[in-house]
Design a protein around this motif. Structure first.
Motif, PDB file in Angstrom:
ATOM      1  N   UNK A  22       6.069 -97.455 -17.475  1.00  0.00           N
ATOM      2  CA  UNK A  22       5.430 -98.341 -16.509  1.00  0.00           C
ATOM      3  C   UNK A  22       6.263 -98.447 -15.242  1.00  0.00           C
ATOM      4  N   UNK A  23       6.708 -97.321 -14.777  1.00  0.00           N
ATOM      5  CA  UNK A  23       7.485 -97.315 -13.548  1.00  0.00           C
ATOM      6  C   UNK A  23       6.568 -97.682 -12.386  1.00  0.00           C
ATOM      7  N   UNK A  29      -0.229 -95.539  -9.181  1.00  0.00           N
ATOM      8  CA  UNK A  29      -1.253 -94.512  -9.411  1.00  0.00           C
ATOM      9  C   UNK A  29      -2.361 -95.071 -10.287  1.00  0.00           C
ATOM     10  N   UNK A  30      -1.977 -95.830 -11.310  1.00  0.00           N
ATOM     11  CA  UNK A  30      -2.993 -96.431 -12.180  1.00  0.00           C
ATOM     12  C   UNK A  30      -3.907 -97.364 -11.383  1.00  0.00           C
ATOM     13  N   UNK A  31      -3.328 -98.169 -10.496  1.00  0.00           N
ATOM     14  CA  UNK A  31      -4.155 -99.058  -9.663  1.00  0.00           C
ATOM     15  C   UNK A  31      -5.090 -98.247  -8.788  1.00  0.00           C
ATOM     16  N   UNK A  67       3.370 -88.473 -14.863  1.00  0.00           N
ATOM     17  CA  UNK A  67       4.045 -88.961 -13.661  1.00  0.00           C
ATOM     18  C   UNK A  67       5.535 -88.738 -13.895  1.00  0.00           C
ATOM     19  N   UNK A  68       6.079 -87.763 -13.186  1.00  0.00           N
ATOM     20  CA  UNK A  68       7.439 -87.316 -13.457  1.00  0.00           C
ATOM     21  C   UNK A  68       8.450 -87.934 -12.501  1.00  0.00           C
ATOM     22  N   UNK A  69       9.486 -88.500 -13.071  1.00  0.00           N
ATOM     23  CA  UNK A  69      10.579 -89.032 -12.266  1.00  0.00           C
ATOM     24  C   UNK A  69      11.372 -87.896 -11.628  1.00  0.00           C
ATOM     25  N   UNK A 117       2.437 -85.297 -11.410  1.00  0.00           N
ATOM     26  CA  UNK A 117       2.622 -86.014 -10.162  1.00  0.00           C
ATOM     27  C   UNK A 117       4.091 -86.409 -10.064  1.00  0.00           C
ATOM     28  N   UNK A 118       4.707 -86.124  -8.939  1.00  0.00           N
ATOM     29  CA  UNK A 118       6.083 -86.593  -8.740  1.00  0.00           C
ATOM     30  C   UNK A 118       6.074 -88.057  -8.367  1.00  0.00           C
ATOM     31  N   UNK A 119       7.096 -88.766  -8.815  1.00  0.00           N
ATOM     32  CA  UNK A 119       7.161 -90.191  -8.477  1.00  0.00           C
ATOM     33  C   UNK A 119       7.257 -90.428  -6.971  1.00  0.00           C
ATOM     34  N   UNK A 120       7.680 -89.405  -6.205  1.00  0.00           N
ATOM     35  CA  UNK A 120       7.804 -89.604  -4.759  1.00  0.00           C
ATOM     36  C   UNK A 120       6.480 -89.378  -4.027  1.00  0.00           C
ATOM     37  N   UNK A 121       5.457 -88.890  -4.739  1.00  0.00           N
ATOM     38  CA  UNK A 121       4.189 -88.601  -4.064  1.00  0.00           C
ATOM     39  C   UNK A 121       3.457 -89.887  -3.684  1.00  0.00           C
ATOM     40  N   UNK A 122       2.684 -89.796  -2.651  1.00  0.00           N
ATOM     41  CA  UNK A 122       1.849 -90.919  -2.245  1.00  0.00           C
ATOM     42  C   UNK A 122       0.816 -91.186  -3.358  1.00  0.00           C
ATOM     43  N   UNK A 123       0.747 -92.431  -3.863  1.00  0.00           N
ATOM     44  CA  UNK A 123      -0.136 -92.728  -5.003  1.00  0.00           C
ATOM     45  C   UNK A 123      -1.601 -92.429  -4.723  1.00  0.00           C
TER      46      UNK A 123
END
Ligand SMILES: [Zn+2]
Length: 141
Positions: A22-23, A29-31, A67-69, A117-123
């Motif tokens: 739940x980062x 992204x979930x929202x 969703x990859x850190x 999806x990289x964590x740095x990508x725009x959601x």
């Protein structure tokens, strides 16, 4: 292999922040997906290896989202390697990357579409990509 003690407060903080579920990027992204009217499941174990989980799952469409850190999955833009215990971390992170690739291949072989999806990508950009894949599957592409 057990984890060596984090060698500095900075590394320690980064570990605890990135290791948890739940980062913040995942929640965003979930929202964004909910706003697009999409429904999904979370943290589903994978059939061929129950220790691995899909972060966001569309079971009917067989679309799997990870969703990859940036740290744990060695993002090409932000990958860093702790200086202390360098060998341990180099090996560990390389194993993560190899496992990701193996997961991609095996899920694809079972008919899944895998999106990372990289964590740095725009959601919102990520959500757009995911929505297209899910709707594409629904329309029987
Ligand atoms: Zn990154």
């Amino acid at each position: 292999m057990s984890r060596p003690p984090a060698s500095s407060a900075g590394v320690s903080r980064r570990m605890s922040r990135l290791a948890r579920r739940d980062t913040r990027p995942e929640l965003q992204i979930r929202s964004a997906l909910h706003r697009r009217g999409l429904r999904f499941r979370l943290q589903e174990p994978i059939g061929f290896d129950r220790r691995r989980r899909i972060d966001i799952v569309f079971p009917r469409e067989k679309v799997a989202i990870f969703v990859d850190g940036c740290f744990w999955h060695s993002c090409p833009e932000h990958a860093t390697y702790p200086v202390a215990n360098a060998e341990f971390w180099t090996e560990k992170l390389a194993r993560n990357v190899a496992r990701d690739e193996d997961t991609n291949v095996r899920l694809s072989e079972e008919g899944w579409e895998v999106i990372r999806v990289w964590e740095h990508e725009d959601p919102d950009t990520a959500a757009e990509r995911i929505e297209q894949a899910v709707r594409g599957r629904r329309s029987g592409r």
